[in-house]
Design a protein around this motif. Structure first.
Motif, mmCIF file in Angstrom:
data_model
loop_
_atom_site.group_PDB
_atom_site.id
_atom_site.type_symbol
_atom_site.label_atom_id
_atom_site.label_comp_id
_atom_site.label_asym_id
_atom_site.label_seq_id
_atom_site.Cartn_x
_atom_site.Cartn_y
_atom_site.Cartn_z
ATOM 1 N N ILE A 180 0.892 -1.271 -0.057
ATOM 2 C CA ILE A 180 0.022 0.203 0.098
ATOM 3 C C ILE A 180 0.803 1.123 0.128
ATOM 4 C CG2 ILE A 180 -1.744 1.232 1.108
ATOM 5 C CD1 ILE A 180 -2.571 -1.406 0.253
ATOM 6 N N ILE A 181 0.381 2.197 -0.958
ATOM 7 C CA ILE A 181 1.354 3.497 -0.882
ATOM 8 C C ILE A 181 0.201 4.618 -0.201
ATOM 9 C CG2 ILE A 181 2.086 5.149 -2.530
ATOM 10 C CD1 ILE A 181 2.497 2.717 -4.654
ATOM 11 N N ASN A 182 1.234 5.128 0.391
ATOM 12 C CA ASN A 182 0.374 6.577 1.508
ATOM 13 C C ASN A 182 0.837 7.764 0.393
ATOM 14 O OD1 ASN A 182 -0.674 4.634 3.307
ATOM 15 N ND2 ASN A 182 1.459 4.718 4.268
ATOM 16 N N GLY A 183 0.091 8.888 0.979
ATOM 17 C CA GLY A 183 0.378 9.961 0.426
ATOM 18 C C GLY A 183 -0.069 10.218 -1.084
ATOM 19 N N VAL A 184 -1.097 9.719 -1.524
ATOM 20 C CA VAL A 184 -1.917 9.786 -2.877
ATOM 21 C C VAL A 184 -2.299 10.746 -2.969
ATOM 22 C CG1 VAL A 184 -3.329 8.632 -4.255
ATOM 23 C CG2 VAL A 184 -1.802 7.042 -2.927
ATOM 24 N N PHE A 185 -2.037 11.793 -3.963
ATOM 25 C CA PHE A 185 -2.545 12.888 -4.487
ATOM 26 C C PHE A 185 -2.713 14.016 -3.151
ATOM 27 C CE2 PHE A 185 -4.403 10.627 -7.904
ATOM 28 C CZ PHE A 185 -3.886 11.573 -8.888
ATOM 29 N N ALA A 186 -1.603 14.142 -2.397
ATOM 30 C CA ALA A 186 -1.474 14.934 -1.177
ATOM 31 C C ALA A 186 -1.370 16.380 -1.661
ATOM 32 C CB ALA A 186 -0.189 14.702 -0.442
ATOM 33 N N TYR A 187 -1.104 16.626 -2.931
ATOM 34 C CA TYR A 187 -1.100 17.854 -3.388
ATOM 35 C C TYR A 187 -1.825 18.288 -4.554
ATOM 36 C CZ TYR A 187 3.820 17.586 -1.066
ATOM 37 O OH TYR A 187 4.645 17.627 -0.237
ATOM 38 N N LEU A 188 -3.127 18.642 -3.859
ATOM 39 C CA LEU A 188 -4.299 18.696 -4.930
ATOM 40 C C LEU A 188 -4.101 20.157 -5.591
ATOM 41 C CD1 LEU A 188 -7.385 17.471 -2.720
ATOM 42 C CD2 LEU A 188 -6.027 16.283 -4.753
ATOM 43 N N PRO A 189 -4.742 20.213 -6.812
ATOM 44 C CA PRO A 189 -4.905 21.681 -7.503
ATOM 45 C C PRO A 189 -5.293 22.911 -6.509
ATOM 46 C CG PRO A 189 -5.509 20.001 -8.774
ATOM 47 C CD PRO A 189 -5.548 19.298 -7.398
ATOM 48 N N PRO A 190 -4.633 23.927 -6.671
ATOM 49 C CA PRO A 190 -5.244 25.039 -5.889
ATOM 50 C C PRO A 190 -6.680 25.330 -6.113
ATOM 51 C CG PRO A 190 -3.079 25.447 -6.570
ATOM 52 C CD PRO A 190 -3.428 24.292 -7.325
ATOM 53 N N PRO A 191 -7.576 25.469 -5.119
ATOM 54 C CA PRO A 191 -8.974 25.526 -5.444
ATOM 55 C C PRO A 191 -9.198 26.719 -6.633
ATOM 56 C CG PRO A 191 -8.709 25.394 -3.091
ATOM 57 C CD PRO A 191 -7.139 25.577 -3.957
ATOM 58 N N ALA A 192 -8.428 27.589 -6.580
ATOM 59 C CA ALA A 192 -8.632 28.781 -7.271
ATOM 60 C C ALA A 192 -8.627 28.490 -8.769
ATOM 61 C CB ALA A 192 -7.759 29.926 -7.245
ATOM 62 N N LEU A 193 -7.543 27.483 -9.241
ATOM 63 C CA LEU A 193 -7.457 27.085 -10.551
ATOM 64 C C LEU A 193 -8.790 26.328 -11.106
ATOM 65 C CD1 LEU A 193 -3.780 26.046 -10.824
ATOM 66 C CD2 LEU A 193 -4.978 28.220 -11.439
ATOM 67 N N ILE A 194 -9.646 25.728 -10.128
ATOM 68 C CA ILE A 194 -10.972 25.009 -10.372
ATOM 69 C C ILE A 194 -11.869 25.664 -10.490
ATOM 70 C CG2 ILE A 194 -11.968 22.815 -9.998
ATOM 71 C CD1 ILE A 194 -9.094 22.220 -10.674
ATOM 72 N N GLN A 195 -12.149 26.527 -9.225
ATOM 73 C CA GLN A 195 -13.250 27.135 -9.095
ATOM 74 C C GLN A 195 -13.306 28.582 -10.090
ATOM 75 O OE1 GLN A 195 -13.061 28.482 -5.147
ATOM 76 N NE2 GLN A 195 -13.319 26.571 -4.317
ATOM 77 N N ASN A 196 -12.165 28.979 -10.420
ATOM 78 C CA ASN A 196 -12.235 30.321 -11.385
ATOM 79 C C ASN A 196 -11.687 29.773 -12.798
ATOM 80 O OD1 ASN A 196 -13.061 31.778 -9.211
ATOM 81 N ND2 ASN A 196 -11.063 31.973 -8.710
ATOM 82 N N SER A 197 -12.134 28.550 -13.134
ATOM 83 C CA SER A 197 -11.462 28.147 -14.466
ATOM 84 C C SER A 197 -12.074 29.104 -15.626
ATOM 85 C CB SER A 197 -11.868 26.512 -14.747
ATOM 86 O OG SER A 197 -11.575 26.289 -15.908
ATOM 87 N N ILE A 198 -11.134 29.265 -16.439
ATOM 88 C CA ILE A 198 -11.727 30.219 -17.676
ATOM 89 C C ILE A 198 -12.038 29.218 -18.896
ATOM 90 C CG2 ILE A 198 -9.886 31.927 -16.836
ATOM 91 C CD1 ILE A 198 -8.365 31.190 -19.091
ATOM 92 N N LEU A 199 -11.952 27.752 -18.527
ATOM 93 C CA LEU A 199 -12.373 27.167 -19.839
ATOM 94 C C LEU A 199 -13.774 26.781 -19.738
ATOM 95 C CD1 LEU A 199 -9.355 24.344 -19.040
ATOM 96 C CD2 LEU A 199 -9.413 26.522 -20.635
ATOM 97 N N SER A 200 -14.333 26.640 -20.907
ATOM 98 C CA SER A 200 -15.713 26.494 -21.100
ATOM 99 C C SER A 200 -15.877 24.680 -20.852
ATOM 100 C CB SER A 200 -16.158 26.850 -22.436
ATOM 101 O OG SER A 200 -15.567 26.222 -23.548
ATOM 102 N N SER A 201 -16.978 24.481 -20.157
ATOM 103 C CA SER A 201 -17.232 23.098 -19.949
ATOM 104 C C SER A 201 -17.268 22.365 -21.559
ATOM 105 C CB SER A 201 -18.307 22.845 -19.289
ATOM 106 O OG SER A 201 -19.784 23.336 -20.053
ATOM 107 N N GLY A 202 -17.193 21.126 -21.552
ATOM 108 C CA GLY A 202 -17.120 20.462 -22.833
ATOM 109 C C GLY A 202 -16.880 18.889 -22.632
#
Length: 619
Positions: A428-450
């Motif tokens: 078993i491996i620990n520390g999986v995705f311990a560094y998630l993307p900063p919320p601002a890059l997801i919440q304020n995404s300038i990309l249109s959905s598709g």
């Protein structure tokens, strides 16, 4: 007997073509009289050179060029082959940009010229004797690796001198042609590579192979070093590619499915950018294989010619690092897997992994360690028990001098299937995705959905020999993993939109100045070299460098303080270094005022600085 391009084989080929021409001409004349349209008449089979038919289970042996440089060694090669029941010889015919046959394209090997008379043709001599003993001969061609020695080539006809523009460039835009011996060695390379993306290089390799099969009755062409040297070479020269120039690029030079979730967000971003270059690099390697196949099928003196390749099986290595997508090479008769392992477990993992991908694969048995005899026997026995196509020993020299051949042949061993089993309990491996993307890059995404592009997720999964097992180790479902990666991609694209294009005014990177003394290994006792480096008080050389993924001195310098001393070991030797000054950089410099050789470092530093400003240092 003359030993030149107009050899017996060439004469046979010429006769075959003359006979074919006469037969076709006679047929056309007859058809004209009878006003009939008939298919062209193929040359009689008895005009073709004899090619030994393939064995039901192949027992191959790689024979390096140095072993055929003298005619005196051929009898020993054949004797070992007969003792080991070898069916196929893979004979190194092109190595280091030199020919071990009579070539009008390549210069004669400088080593060969030093030990044998000019009329000696190694490929011709060995092929004739091998055929008399019912051995198949494949011409082994080192495709993209063209030099591996400390001193430059002797011949003015060598590609090193005739086409310096053909050599591949690194991530900083520097041609490998300009590397010193120590630099390519410290970069972890086997030597100097040509650029697979260069059309002239692609044609050059195909023409060499075409020349061989048109003059010699070989069973096939065997391509080796048909890959990129690594992730940091052959990348398109763009602002985004320069992300990989700095120290961060060194951290993402390798990747597999397990490692990706353990990386920081910034490292995953860089790995994604590296992947974006993968398709183009993969296509260039594919083009060489396809072009070579087309040329040899048109040029061969025998219609049964085949193409084989030496490949890596590990998907993280062959895909991400080397852009070697060999399962897509449908024109290749079978791959020869370089499955060189000192233990049975890892070898069995490769055997299991390739079972469904390449059922006709031949597995390399690496005779590279002392006391490998028993393990090598069990490896070959496992291949035969699994009803694979065959095995191939690397190589003749070690068969002759290093191993106990009676053990390899099973005369003093009993094979137990239970010995091939390995511990299958997932760790078993620990520390999986311990560094998630900063919320601002997801919440304020300038990309249109598709629609979601799954290509990067699929690529990451392809870097595993067992994705289901790796998901268990990561504690993730496939769906959850895909969610994490797609979230990453959204953040990556948003981050790119904030950073690129880079401005015309760039940020100066920091610089470190070192004094150093270099102590090469040169075959000396390693501990003695290290002790000498540790005791030195003389630092006669000086270098100033920006943060660099490829320079071991740079990587060391940016982890040191002023006046600190240390020694670092590399493949070339040991460096005794002392850091004497530092420049922090951060000044603004117009792009037009930056020397070309430094521009990639300015671009990298500017892009990473902008990224850290947006996401914060903790990512």
């Amino acid at each position: 007997m003359p030993m030149n391009r107009h050899s017996t084989y060439a004469s046979m080929n010429l006769c075959r073509r003359i006979i074919a021409f006469l037969l076709v001409s006679l047929t056309m004349l007859t058809c004209a009289k009878k006003q009939l349209v008939l298919a062209p008449v193929e040359p009689a089979l008895d005009t073709l050179p004899v090619i030994v038919p393939p064995a039901s289970f192949q027992r191959g042996m790689w024979v390096r060029a140095v072993s055929i440089a003298s005619a005196d060694s051929i009898a020993r090669i054949i004797a070992i082959a007969k003792e080991m029941r070898i069916t196929d010889l893979y004979v190194q015919t092109v190595v280091a940009g030199y020919a071990y046959y009579q070539s009008s394209i390549l210069p004669r090997s400088q080593y060969l010229a030093g030990v044998s008379p000019p009329e000696y043709d190694p490929l011709d001599s060995l092929t004739k004797v091998a055929h008399a003993e019912s051995l198949r001969v494949h011409a082994w061609v080192n495709a993209l690796l063209v030099w591996s020695l400390k001193n430059p080539p002797d011949s003015a006809r060598h590609v090193f001198y005739t086409h310096p523009e053909w050599f591949i460039k690194d991530i900083a835009g520097r041609s490998m042609h300009d590397y010193t011996y120590e630099q390519w060695l410290d970069a972890g390379l086997e030597g100097l590579y040509l650029d697979p993306a260069c059309p002239a290089v692609q044609q050059h390799i195909a023409d060499i192979c075409g020349e061989i099969v048109s003059e010699y009755p070989v069973a096939g062409i065997h391509l080796d070093f048909i890959r990129y040297p690594g992730t940091l070479w052959g990348v398109q020269e763009t602002d985004t590619a320069c992300l990989l120039t700095g120290l961060e690029g060194y951290q993402v030079r390798w990747l597999n499915l397990i490692r990706y979730p353990q990386m920081t967000f910034i490292q995953r971003w860089l790995a994604w950018h590296n992947w974006k270059h993968y398709s183009n690099k993969k296509q260039k390697i594919d083009d060489i294989v396809a072009k070579t196949w087309n040329v040899i099928t048109q040029s061969s003196m025998h219609p049964a010619i085949i193409l084989t390749t030496a490949i890596f099986a590990d998907p993280g290595m062959r895909l991400y690092r080397f852009a070697q997508d060999w399962p897509a090479w449908t024109m290749v008769a079978y791959p020869l897997v370089m499955s060189y392992y000192e233990e049975l477990g890892p070898f069995m993992n490769i055997l299991t992994y390739t079972r469904s991908i390449a059922p006709d694969a031949v597995y390399g048995i690496g005779l590279l360690w002392e006391n490998i005899d028993a393990v090598a026997f069990m490896q070959s026995a496992c291949v035969e028990k699994d009803q694979r196509k065959g095995i191939c020993y690397f190589d003749f020299t070690n068969l002759d001098t290093l191993v106990d051949r009676s053990v390899l042949m099973g005369k003093e061993m009993a094979f137990s299937p239970a010995s091939s089993e390995s511990d299958s309990t997932p760790k078993i491996i620990n520390g999986v995705f311990a560094y998630l993307p900063p919320p601002a890059l997801i919440q304020n995404s300038i990309l249109s959905s598709g629609p979601i592009d799954t290509s990067f997720v699929e690529f990451l999964l392809s870097l595993s020999m067992d994705p289901d097992d790796d998901m268990l180790r990561l504690g993730l479902s496939m769906e959850r993993f895909g969610h994490y990666v797609n979230t990453d991609i959204t953040a990556f694209k948003t981050l790119d939109a904030h950073i690129f294009p880079l401005p015309d005014t760039l940020i100066q990177p920091p610089f470190r100045t070192l004094r150093f003394e270099f102590f090469p290994w040169n075959g000396q006792d390693s501990m003695a070299v290290i002790r000498k480096a540790n005791k030195t008080k003389n630092y006669s050389q000086e270098v100033t460098s920006a943060p660099s993924a490829l320079d071991p001195l740079s990587r060391a310098a940016f982890a040191m303080n002023i006046n600190e001393k240390k020694t670092i070991k590399t493949r070339a030797g040991v460096y005794a270094i002392m850091m004497i000054s530092e420049t922090n950089g951060d000044s603004k410099v117009a792009r037009t005022h930056i020397p070309d050789y430094l521009l990639p470092y300015y671009l990298s530093w500017t892009a990473i600085d902008r990224a850290c400003t947006i996401v914060g240092d903790k990512y």
